[in-house]
Write a protein that holds these residues in place. Structure first.
Motif, short mmCIF file in Angstrom:
data_model
loop_
_atom_site.label_atom_id
_atom_site.label_comp_id
_atom_site.label_asym_id
_atom_site.label_seq_id
_atom_site.Cartn_x
_atom_site.Cartn_y
_atom_site.Cartn_z
N CYS A 180 0.87 -1.17 0.00
CA CYS A 180 0.00 0.00 0.00
C CYS A 180 0.91 1.22 0.00
N PRO A 181 0.96 1.95 -1.13
CA PRO A 181 1.92 3.05 -1.25
C PRO A 181 1.44 4.31 -0.54
N SER A 182 2.39 5.14 -0.14
CA SER A 182 2.04 6.37 0.55
C SER A 182 2.22 7.56 -0.37
N HIS A 183 1.23 7.81 -1.20
CA HIS A 183 1.21 9.03 -2.00
C HIS A 183 -0.25 9.37 -2.23
N GLU A 184 -0.60 10.59 -1.85
CA GLU A 184 -1.99 11.02 -1.84
C GLU A 184 -2.73 10.74 -3.17
N LEU A 185 -2.10 11.14 -4.29
CA LEU A 185 -2.76 10.98 -5.59
C LEU A 185 -3.00 9.51 -5.92
N THR A 186 -1.97 8.69 -5.71
CA THR A 186 -2.08 7.27 -6.06
C THR A 186 -3.05 6.55 -5.11
N LEU A 187 -3.06 6.95 -3.84
CA LEU A 187 -4.04 6.35 -2.92
C LEU A 187 -5.46 6.69 -3.34
N GLU A 188 -5.68 7.95 -3.72
CA GLU A 188 -7.01 8.36 -4.20
C GLU A 188 -7.41 7.53 -5.42
N LEU A 189 -6.46 7.36 -6.33
CA LEU A 189 -6.72 6.57 -7.54
C LEU A 189 -7.06 5.13 -7.17
N LEU A 190 -6.27 4.52 -6.27
CA LEU A 190 -6.52 3.12 -5.88
C LEU A 190 -7.90 2.97 -5.24
N HIS A 191 -8.33 3.98 -4.49
CA HIS A 191 -9.66 3.91 -3.87
C HIS A 191 -10.77 3.98 -4.92
N LEU A 192 -10.49 4.67 -6.04
CA LEU A 192 -11.49 4.78 -7.11
C LEU A 192 -11.66 3.49 -7.90
N LEU A 193 -10.57 2.71 -7.99
CA LEU A 193 -10.56 1.54 -8.87
C LEU A 193 -11.19 0.32 -8.20
N ASP A 194 -11.75 -0.59 -9.01
CA ASP A 194 -12.23 -1.82 -8.37
C ASP A 194 -11.28 -3.00 -8.63
N TYR A 195 -10.03 -2.70 -8.92
CA TYR A 195 -8.98 -3.73 -9.04
C TYR A 195 -7.68 -3.12 -8.50
N PRO A 196 -6.72 -3.97 -8.08
CA PRO A 196 -5.43 -3.46 -7.64
C PRO A 196 -4.54 -3.14 -8.85
N LEU A 197 -3.45 -2.42 -8.62
CA LEU A 197 -2.55 -2.05 -9.71
C LEU A 197 -1.22 -2.78 -9.62
N ALA A 198 -0.88 -3.50 -10.67
CA ALA A 198 0.47 -4.06 -10.78
C ALA A 198 1.36 -2.92 -11.24
N ALA A 199 2.46 -2.70 -10.53
CA ALA A 199 3.33 -1.59 -10.94
C ALA A 199 4.77 -1.81 -10.50
N PRO A 200 5.65 -2.13 -11.44
CA PRO A 200 7.08 -2.11 -11.16
C PRO A 200 7.57 -0.69 -11.39
N SER A 201 8.83 -0.45 -11.14
CA SER A 201 9.36 0.89 -11.39
C SER A 201 9.26 1.24 -12.88
N ALA A 202 9.01 2.52 -13.15
CA ALA A 202 8.73 2.96 -14.53
C ALA A 202 10.02 3.32 -15.27
N ASN A 203 10.89 2.34 -15.44
CA ASN A 203 12.15 2.53 -16.16
C ASN A 203 12.40 1.30 -17.02
N PRO A 204 13.24 1.45 -18.08
CA PRO A 204 13.62 0.26 -18.83
C PRO A 204 14.32 -0.73 -17.89
N PHE A 205 14.11 -2.02 -18.08
CA PHE A 205 14.64 -3.04 -17.18
C PHE A 205 16.15 -2.88 -16.95
N GLY A 206 16.54 -2.94 -15.67
CA GLY A 206 17.97 -2.89 -15.35
C GLY A 206 18.51 -1.50 -15.11
N TYR A 207 17.78 -0.46 -15.56
CA TYR A 207 18.26 0.91 -15.40
C TYR A 207 17.81 1.47 -14.05
N VAL A 208 18.29 2.67 -13.76
CA VAL A 208 17.97 3.38 -12.52
C VAL A 208 16.48 3.71 -12.46
N SER A 209 15.86 3.56 -11.29
CA SER A 209 14.43 3.85 -11.14
C SER A 209 14.17 5.36 -11.23
#
Ligand code: AMP
Ligand code: MG
Length: 317
Positions: free
Chosen positions: A114-143
């Motif tokens: 359960c992440p601690s960021h206001e916007l993403t928490l609000e979004l998760l509360h709106l959705l009726d499914y959980p979010l799969a989310a790895p870091s948003a970078n090409p594999f192996g690179y810096v996050s």
């Protein structure tokens, strides 16, 4: 270029259609899709060029939602969730069958957080499914720790970047599993000491070779393009006299040198150093240098996670 904004309804609309949205968290930016939709999750792997053996973390709005995803939520895991959620802690628990195998890389467990960021928490509360989310970078690179990091690298691959500003913690979540007691698979935003305050002694098993339980364990990961050498910076400078170098310092600039330097924390705090670490590694990649000479930070609290990332960044591919 991806659309950038703070509109969670727009983010929901895209996610509902199986598209990718970059989301801010306190650790790093995530590349999110509906965790219960295998086709949507497959887009994450394609966009990141991520190997299918590397499982995704599933993000939930509250600890209560975890019961829908796992067959067992042991007391120690619940105690950790109660102490650190919303926050930079991922729990690895036995998964229920409706979570696509792709999401967990075929493992019988799922990583939940359960992440601690206001916007993403609000979004998760709106959705009726959980979010799969790895870091948003090409594999192996810096996050990525800022929306522009995502835009630069994955702007053409994501539909929308939810702009939550710079990440407050700056290193990834601590990953804890349970096998004969609690085990830390990845050092991260919650310090080992803090975990031990809740569940007692934990084993730290972050070094694994070819077939990692948690691929953040691969020796070379979080790797910038520039070669990084770790050690005592004054000594390293004398050992590399004829190279274009830059310095990564923890607390203070090295005096009397014309060499470019980045100081992770002018105030001498490990928390500030963690916030700035990945942006610094990205900055070196834009400098006209061939080598980065770096020093480790004090090996305590979140400093252990910083040093872990520095060592992996310094291990050449
Ligand atoms: P990222 O969000 O990019 O740091 O990637 C997610 C990381 O979480 C993976 O690389 C693994 O290290 C870890 N992870 C996710 N699910 C599991 C799981 N079921 N078992 C062990 N580690 C996991
Ligand atoms: Mg990652």
């Amino acid at each position: 270029m991806a659309e950038l904004g703070k509109d969670i309804n727009r983010a929901k609309q895209l996610l509902d259609h199986g598209e990718l949205v970059a989301i801010p968290t306190e650790t790093v930016y995530g590349l999110a899709a509906n965790a219960l939709d295998a086709t949507a999750a497959a887009r994450i792997f394609a966009a990141k060029n991520r190997p299918s053996f590397d499982p995704l973390i599933v993000h939930v709005a509250t600890a209560m939602r975890v019961h829908e995803l796992v067959t067992d939520f042991p007391d120690q895991a619940q105690a950790l969730a109660a102490s650190f959620w919303p926050g930079p802690l991922t729990l690895v628990l036995p998964k229920k069958n409706h979570i696509p195998d792709l999401v967990t890389a075929g493992l019988p467990t799922v990583g939940v957080r359960c992440p601690s960021h206001e916007l993403t928490l609000e979004l998760l509360h709106l959705l009726d499914y959980p979010l799969a989310a790895p870091s948003a970078n090409p594999f192996g690179y810096v996050s990525p720790t800022r929306p522009e990091h995502v835009q630069e690298q994955l702007g053409s691959q994501v539909a929308y970047i939810l702009d939550g500003g710079p990440c407050r913690v700056g290193v990834e979540s601590t990953i804890v599993g349970f096998a004969d007691g609690p085990v830390i698979y990845r050092l991260g935003g919650v310090a080992v000491e803090e975990i031990e305050n809740v569940v007692g002694r934990v084993r730290v098993m972050t070094h694994s070779s070819s077939n990692p339980v948690a691929p953040g364990q691969l020796a070379s990961h979080y790797a910038p393009a520039r070669q990084i050498v770790l050690g005592n910076i004054a000594e390293l400078l004398t050992q590399h006299p004829n190279q274009k170098v830059a310095l990564l310092r923890y607390h203070k600039r090295l005096p009397d040198t014309p060499v470019p330097q980045i100081v992770l924390s002018p105030s001498g705090s490990l928390e500030e150093a963690a916030q700035n670490l990945f942006a610094a590694l990205r900055q070196f990649d834009k400098m006209d240098v061939t080598l980065v000479l770096a020093e480790l930070v004090p090996d305590t609290g979140i400093g252990r996670a910083i040093n872990d990332r520095l060592r992996r960044a310094a291990t050449s591919r």
